[in-house]
Structure formats: C-alpha cells, structure tokens
Write an enzyme that holds these catalytic residues in place. Sequence first.
Site, PDB file in Angstrom:
ATOM      1  N   SER A 133     -74.192 105.698  13.530  1.00  0.00           N
ATOM      2  CA  SER A 133     -75.022 106.760  12.975  1.00  0.00           C
ATOM      3  C   SER A 133     -75.931 107.277  14.086  1.00  0.00           C
ATOM      4  CB  SER A 133     -75.845 106.152  11.834  1.00  0.00           C
ATOM      5  OG  SER A 133     -76.751 107.085  11.316  1.00  0.00           O
ATOM      6  N   LYS A 159     -71.338 109.515  12.908  1.00  0.00           N
ATOM      7  CA  LYS A 159     -72.065 110.167  11.805  1.00  0.00           C
ATOM      8  C   LYS A 159     -73.312 110.808  12.390  1.00  0.00           C
ATOM      9  CE  LYS A 159     -75.056 108.078   8.288  1.00  0.00           C
ATOM     10  NZ  LYS A 159     -75.124 107.175   7.126  1.00  0.00           N
ATOM     11  N   LEU A 160     -73.477 112.104  12.122  1.00  0.00           N
ATOM     12  CA  LEU A 160     -74.663 112.805  12.615  1.00  0.00           C
ATOM     13  C   LEU A 160     -75.664 112.956  11.480  1.00  0.00           C
ATOM     14  CD1 LEU A 160     -73.039 115.776  14.627  1.00  0.00           C
ATOM     15  CD2 LEU A 160     -73.657 113.482  15.453  1.00  0.00           C
ATOM     16  N   LYS A 161     -76.901 112.595  11.737  1.00  0.00           N
ATOM     17  CA  LYS A 161     -77.962 112.861  10.775  1.00  0.00           C
ATOM     18  C   LYS A 161     -78.271 114.351  10.833  1.00  0.00           C
ATOM     19  CE  LYS A 161     -79.069 108.780   9.166  1.00  0.00           C
ATOM     20  NZ  LYS A 161     -79.009 108.500   7.738  1.00  0.00           N
ATOM     21  N   ASP A 186     -74.878 113.186   7.502  1.00  0.00           N
ATOM     22  CA  ASP A 186     -75.718 112.562   6.469  1.00  0.00           C
ATOM     23  C   ASP A 186     -77.038 113.312   6.384  1.00  0.00           C
ATOM     24  OD1 ASP A 186     -77.061 110.939   4.717  1.00  0.00           O
ATOM     25  OD2 ASP A 186     -77.134 109.181   6.030  1.00  0.00           O
ATOM     26  N   ASN A 188     -79.433 112.714   3.870  1.00  0.00           N
ATOM     27  CA  ASN A 188     -80.526 111.943   3.233  1.00  0.00           C
ATOM     28  C   ASN A 188     -81.376 112.813   2.301  1.00  0.00           C
ATOM     29  OD1 ASN A 188     -80.479 110.187   6.173  1.00  0.00           O
ATOM     30  ND2 ASN A 188     -80.470 109.028   4.258  1.00  0.00           N
ATOM     31  N   GLU A 211     -72.726 113.453   3.423  1.00  0.00           N
ATOM     32  CA  GLU A 211     -73.362 112.379   2.669  1.00  0.00           C
ATOM     33  C   GLU A 211     -74.709 112.836   2.098  1.00  0.00           C
ATOM     34  OE1 GLU A 211     -73.860 108.906   5.088  1.00  0.00           O
ATOM     35  OE2 GLU A 211     -74.810 107.753   3.497  1.00  0.00           O
ATOM     36  N   ASP A 236     -74.891 108.305  -1.507  1.00  0.00           N
ATOM     37  CA  ASP A 236     -75.526 107.077  -1.027  1.00  0.00           C
ATOM     38  C   ASP A 236     -76.710 106.783  -1.950  1.00  0.00           C
ATOM     39  OD1 ASP A 236     -76.965 105.123   0.349  1.00  0.00           O
ATOM     40  OD2 ASP A 236     -77.428 106.349   2.081  1.00  0.00           O
ATOM     41  N   LYS A 260     -74.121 100.307  -0.100  1.00  0.00           N
ATOM     42  CA  LYS A 260     -75.079  99.456   0.618  1.00  0.00           C
ATOM     43  C   LYS A 260     -75.474  98.362  -0.367  1.00  0.00           C
ATOM     44  CE  LYS A 260     -77.270 102.968   3.511  1.00  0.00           C
ATOM     45  NZ  LYS A 260     -78.276 104.045   3.437  1.00  0.00           N
ATOM     46  N   GLY A 288     -75.455 101.134   6.269  1.00  0.00           N
ATOM     47  CA  GLY A 288     -76.338 100.186   6.957  1.00  0.00           C
ATOM     48  C   GLY A 288     -77.773 100.647   6.847  1.00  0.00           C
TER      49      GLY A 288
HETATM   50  O1  NPG Z   1     -76.340 101.567  11.392  1.00  0.00           O
HETATM   51  O2  NPG Z   1     -77.585 100.331  10.121  1.00  0.00           O
HETATM   52  C1  NPG Z   1     -77.231 101.436  10.570  1.00  0.00           C
HETATM   53  C2  NPG Z   1     -77.964 102.646  10.097  1.00  0.00           C
HETATM   54  C3  NPG Z   1     -77.121 103.683   9.455  1.00  0.00           C
HETATM   55  O3  NPG Z   1     -77.933 105.885   9.244  1.00  0.00           O
HETATM   56  C4  NPG Z   1     -77.981 104.753   8.852  1.00  0.00           C
HETATM   57  N1  NPG Z   1     -78.812 104.336   7.890  1.00  0.00           N
HETATM   58  O4  NPG Z   1     -79.629 106.816   5.540  1.00  0.00           O
HETATM   59  O5  NPG Z   1     -77.951 105.525   5.730  1.00  0.00           O
HETATM   60  C5  NPG Z   1     -79.068 105.888   6.076  1.00  0.00           C
HETATM   61  C6  NPG Z   1     -79.744 105.196   7.236  1.00  0.00           C
HETATM   62  C7  NPG Z   1     -80.953 104.378   6.879  1.00  0.00           C
HETATM   63  C8  NPG Z   1     -81.660 103.767   7.871  1.00  0.00           C
HETATM   64  C9  NPG Z   1     -81.378 104.209   5.594  1.00  0.00           C
HETATM   65  C10 NPG Z   1     -82.779 102.994   7.600  1.00  0.00           C
HETATM   66  C11 NPG Z   1     -82.504 103.441   5.332  1.00  0.00           C
HETATM   67  C12 NPG Z   1     -83.203 102.831   6.315  1.00  0.00           C
END
Ligand code: NPG
Length: 366
Positions: A133, A159-161, A186, A188, A211, A236, A260, A288
């Site tokens: 990510s 995966k690009l935020k 993603d 969020n 996502e 998610d 998750k 993750g």
């Molecule tokens: O590789 O563990 C990893 C992180 C992957 O982008 C990732 N996690 O929104 O999925 C998400 C994000 C996240 C990070 C969510 C920290 C919550 C806390």
Amino acid sequence: MKIERIELLHVAIPLVSPFRTSFGTMTTKDTFLLRVVTDVAEGWAEFAADPEPLYCSEFVAAAEIVLADHLVPRVTPEITSAQVAPLTEAIKGHKLAKATLETAILDAELRSYGMPIGAFLGATKDRVPSGVSVGIKDSIKALIEDVEGYLAEGYLRIKLKIEPGWDVEPVREVRQRFGDILLQVDANTAYTLADAEHLRRLDEFDLLLIEQPLAEDDIRGHSLLAQRVRTPICLDESITSAKDAATAIALDACRVVNIKPARVGGYLEARRIHDVAVAHGIPVWCGGMLETGVGRGPNLALAALPGFVLPGDVSASKRYFAEDITEPFELVDGYQIVPTGPGIGIDPIPGTLRRFTTATRTLYSS
Ligand code: NPG
C-alpha cells in the site's frame, strides 16, 4: 487450559517513513499487545487501531478501557476462543478490542495443542502473494520513486491511496510508467456519490478495484456507484461482520471484499466472511493495519485460505519498520511464507519487545 494472567503492553515503534492516507498521517505504530498466560501456553495478540479514531471509531485508550472494565471481567479461567464472542456480545461494538482478546486466547489455545493457526483456519497454501500500500505523496515524482522501489523489491500488486485532488493523475502516471502491473486504489471513504462521474474517470486504467470510495455506512451509495463505474468496488470499512458482507453482496454494493480480522472481531468471523464471499463467487483479500509481526503472522495464515485470490496488503516488515518486535517477515519472489509454528507462529523477541514497551498493565490475575 486455565488462564492465569492477562497483561496489556503498550508499544511504540517508529515507522521507516510517514504513511499518509485520506484520513491522516502515521509516523509511529503506537498500540498495545495482549499477553494471555495460561497453565500450558501463552498467547499474543495486537490491537490493530491507532491512538486517534480516524480510520475507525476505536482507538488505543478507549480499547484499553473497554478491555479492562468490560471485556476481561467477562473472561472465565476456562474460556475458549469460541466463547469470547458470545460472552462479550452484550458489549456493543468494540470489535477491534474484542478481536485482540479472542486472538490472544486462540493463540494460547492452539499452542497448547501444537496447531498452527493456518491449519486451524483452513489454509491451503504455504505462501501468499504480497501487495503493498503506497501512501499519498507530496509529488508525482516521489510517488513514482516509491512505486519503482517496491516493484524492484518484488511486490506483486500496488495499491495507491487516493483522495480528492490525488486520484486520476497519480493513477495515470503510475499506469503509464509501469505498464501492465496489478494496480488498485483505496479512498478510505473520502468521496460521496456526487463524485461518481469523477471516479468513473478511473475506469480507463484497468484497476483491479476501487476500495471504499464512500462512507462506511453508505451501502446504498456504493450499490448506486457500482452501476456507474466499471471498475469493481471493494468494501473495507463497511464490512464489520459476515452479516454485513452478505448484505453488501446481496445489494450489489461490492464485487470484492477486503477482510481485516481486527475490524470484524477476530479470525473466527474473518473466516465466516471468507466463506460467505466464496459461496457468492466474490474474491477476497487480506488487508493490513500496519501490524507488527504479532499481527502480520496470523494475517498471512488467513490470506492462505482458498478464497483469498487477490494479493493482500500483508507486506514485508521492513516496508514499515526498521526493527520489528518479532523476527521480520520477508518477501521471497514477491511471496511471503505462511508461518507454520504453533498458534500465530511467531513470538515477540523479549529484549526487543522490552525496548519498545512504554507501559505494562495487568488486566487479570487468578
Ligand atoms: O500494509 O498493513 C499495511 C497497511 C495497508 O493501507 C493499508 N492500511 O486503510 O487499509 C487501510 C490502511 C490502514 C492503515 C488502516 C492503518 C488503518 C490503520
């Protein structure tokens, strides 16, 4: 097996670089571990959320209170992992806190009879493809450098935020520069249904999925959005149980699910979501939350179940930590090896754990 003691250990581990998403920027993994000591074995788990309730409503201080005052007092010395959910059902919400308790007890239980969590969950693979990510950057140049580095390390999916103002352009640049890689985004929850036409512009880049574009409670919105974009929608934050997953799938709100374990109350519910998705022909992958090795190990085992057909966010430890509290997880040809030791298959290294521990508290003692 008899529980003798439950300890909560606060840990703070610096990240190798800041991780920025549409909800905030992390620079340290600041959380707690639970250690369950029984007469035959001990179990470990990690609380997955952060000190601030930005990704989800739970956060470190609140989880400590709910565990200490409401969840652990419901634990009986002979409790089994399968009894944690029913015995704590009266406590509304707090699934990430509940997941920590269930996982630590499950770990102790599995270790007591020498079974790896992968075997217990039904894992069918001994290695899983690893994705990474990539956070929001200050410039396209910095993004391209990061993606180039991860691809060179062997990651099999990027995966690009994204967020409004950092979406079509970065995706176009990465697609142009790196060609035919497995690529997804993603958000969020950063968009609304009013952004549907804008999000549709992502269709031309052949992404695996978008996502969680909309708010976590907007199942109807995701269903309407799914009719307007070609790229599969993945949920998610919206999915906190197998029931949620069944609803979202039935309403055509998603064509992919990110599982998750922490978000859904633990590995037992995570497996139920896997089963619901498989029954509907919906692919899943393992998300993750920047876990230390204590959370990363069992996530790899979950990702080895047959329905996990897309590469997950379970990256190598060094993606986030110069030094982890366990032996590091490493990439081998873009894959990670599923731990095969009893329970979660990995232990904190005592001296390292001590150095990263900022406070310890006993929640239960027989
Ligand atoms: O590789 O563990 C990893 C992180 C992957 O982008 C990732 N996690 O929104 O999925 C998400 C994000 C996240 C990070 C969510 C920290 C919550 C806390």
